[in-house]
Design an enzyme around this catalytic site. Structure first.
Site, PDB file in Angstrom:
ATOM      1  CE  LYS A  65      -2.264  -0.921   3.836  1.00  0.00           C
ATOM      2  NZ  LYS A  65      -1.612  -2.177   4.239  1.00  0.00           N
ATOM      3  NE  ARG A 116      -4.448  -1.518  10.267  1.00  0.00           N
ATOM      4  CZ  ARG A 116      -3.339  -0.961   9.793  1.00  0.00           C
ATOM      5  NH1 ARG A 116      -3.337   0.288   9.408  1.00  0.00           N
ATOM      6  NH2 ARG A 116      -2.236  -1.671   9.693  1.00  0.00           N
ATOM      7  NE  ARG A 136       7.523  -2.997   6.264  1.00  0.00           N
ATOM      8  CZ  ARG A 136       6.215  -2.726   6.373  1.00  0.00           C
ATOM      9  NH1 ARG A 136       5.508  -2.416   5.304  1.00  0.00           N
ATOM     10  NH2 ARG A 136       5.624  -2.786   7.544  1.00  0.00           N
ATOM     11  NE  ARG A 196       6.213  -0.765  10.475  1.00  0.00           N
ATOM     12  CZ  ARG A 196       5.028  -0.662   9.890  1.00  0.00           C
ATOM     13  NH1 ARG A 196       4.931  -0.053   8.715  1.00  0.00           N
ATOM     14  NH2 ARG A 196       3.952  -1.154  10.446  1.00  0.00           N
ATOM     15  NE  ARG A 235       1.975  -5.179  11.481  1.00  0.00           N
ATOM     16  CZ  ARG A 235       3.103  -5.048  10.776  1.00  0.00           C
ATOM     17  NH1 ARG A 235       4.170  -5.759  11.093  1.00  0.00           N
ATOM     18  NH2 ARG A 235       3.155  -4.225   9.776  1.00  0.00           N
TER      19      ARG A 235
HETATM   20  P1  AMP Z   1       0.719   0.272   9.489  1.00  0.00           P
HETATM   21  O1  AMP Z   1       1.900   1.138   9.321  1.00  0.00           O
HETATM   22  O2  AMP Z   1      -0.447   0.693   8.631  1.00  0.00           O
HETATM   23  O3  AMP Z   1       1.046  -1.197   9.314  1.00  0.00           O
HETATM   24  O4  AMP Z   1       0.211   0.465  10.990  1.00  0.00           O
HETATM   25  C1  AMP Z   1       1.036   0.120  12.084  1.00  0.00           C
HETATM   26  C2  AMP Z   1       0.196  -0.038  13.344  1.00  0.00           C
HETATM   27  O5  AMP Z   1      -0.448   1.216  13.650  1.00  0.00           O
HETATM   28  C3  AMP Z   1      -0.949  -1.038  13.259  1.00  0.00           C
HETATM   29  O6  AMP Z   1      -0.516  -2.369  13.497  1.00  0.00           O
HETATM   30  C4  AMP Z   1      -1.872  -0.517  14.348  1.00  0.00           C
HETATM   31  O7  AMP Z   1      -1.391  -0.849  15.635  1.00  0.00           O
HETATM   32  C5  AMP Z   1      -1.748   0.992  14.189  1.00  0.00           C
HETATM   33  N1  AMP Z   1      -2.732   1.512  13.214  1.00  0.00           N
HETATM   34  C6  AMP Z   1      -2.469   2.089  12.006  1.00  0.00           C
HETATM   35  N2  AMP Z   1      -3.601   2.457  11.393  1.00  0.00           N
HETATM   36  C7  AMP Z   1      -4.618   2.104  12.227  1.00  0.00           C
HETATM   37  C8  AMP Z   1      -6.032   2.200  12.153  1.00  0.00           C
HETATM   38  N3  AMP Z   1      -6.651   2.730  11.088  1.00  0.00           N
HETATM   39  N4  AMP Z   1      -6.760   1.723  13.191  1.00  0.00           N
HETATM   40  C9  AMP Z   1      -6.171   1.190  14.281  1.00  0.00           C
HETATM   41  N5  AMP Z   1      -4.844   1.048  14.408  1.00  0.00           N
HETATM   42  C10 AMP Z   1      -4.061   1.505  13.388  1.00  0.00           C
END
Ligand code: AMP
Length: 209
Positions: free
Chosen positions: A13, A88, A127, A155, A166
């Site tokens: 994404k 999400r 990654r 990360r 996740r």
């Molecule tokens: P990402 O970088 O999109 O993989 O997000 C990393 C982490 O941030 C996720 O595993 C969640 O803990 C939190 N997070 C990001 N976006 C959301 C969302 N829309 N709703 C809830 N938690 C989020």
């Protein structure tokens, strides 16, 4: 154009969002990036989000919804935006639609970038992100960013146990949004297990449609 990017963590994404930014000059809004930046600054938002991020769990809906309502009220979103990692959950999707409707807007296209879970585990374990320029690459590049010389980092949530959690959170809470956007006739499914340029060709075609 108002775009939502759906897809499991590691589906690509962020990579496609950057290409969309170059093509359409609209802001890329990643909730994950916002939380990581807040954490790096040590703000209360960042410290709260960390509790959930470290475990691969979702940050509570209301916190995310309030944050995004504020972000989407900013003038730079008037001509369009790319949402990456939001919504999400069903509650977030409904809140997003309500907030957009209140300002006479709507989601024009929801792209679901699909990649099999086992491919994702391999991708995310390898990654790396440049601490200086933010470029995303793989462990094959070593410790130093070939673009800017910065340090390549992994990360905190890209370890196998957290990745698997996740993915299960994605399957349970986020994948149902595919039906939600299908019901609104804005969903386009894209096979994400291909070279970046091929995925991009389909992403672009879906946005130009
Ligand atoms: P990402 O970088 O999109 O993989 O997000 C990393 C982490 O941030 C996720 O595993 C969640 O803990 C939190 N997070 C990001 N976006 C959301 C969302 N829309 N709703 C809830 N938690 C989020």
């Amino acid at each position: 154009m108002n775009i939502v990017l759906l897809g499991a963590p590691g589906a690509g994404k962020g990579t496609q969002a950057k290409l969309l930014v170059d093509a359409y000059d609209i802001p890329h809004i990643s909730t994950g990036d916002i939380f990581r930046a807040a954490l790096a600054e040590g703000t209360p938002l960042g410290l709260e989000a960390k509790k959930y991020m470290d475990a691969g769990e979702l940050v509570p809906d209301q916190l995310v919804i309030d944050l995004m309502n504020e972000r989407l009220a900013q003038p730079d979103t008037a001509l369009g935006f790319i949402l990456d990692g939001f919504p999400r959950t069903a509650a977030q999707a409904v809140a997003l639609d309500e907030a957009l409707a209140a300002s006479g807007r709507k989601i024009d296209v929801a792209l679901s970038i699909d990649v099999e879970p086992e491919v994702i585990v391999k991708r995310l374990s390898a990654r790396r992100t440049c601490a200086e320029c933010g470029r995303i690459t793989t462990a094959d590049e070593g410790d130093t960013c070939q673009a800017c010389g910065g340090k390549l980092e992994q990360r905190a949530d890209d370890n196998e146990a957290t990745i698997r959690n996740r993915l299960s959170v994605y399957a349970q809470q986020t994948a149902p949004l595919i039906n939600y956007y299908q019901g609104k006739n804005v969903l386009v499914a894209i096979d994400g297990d291909r070279p970046i340029a091929e995925v991009w060709a389909d992403v672009k075609a879906a946005c130009e449609h």
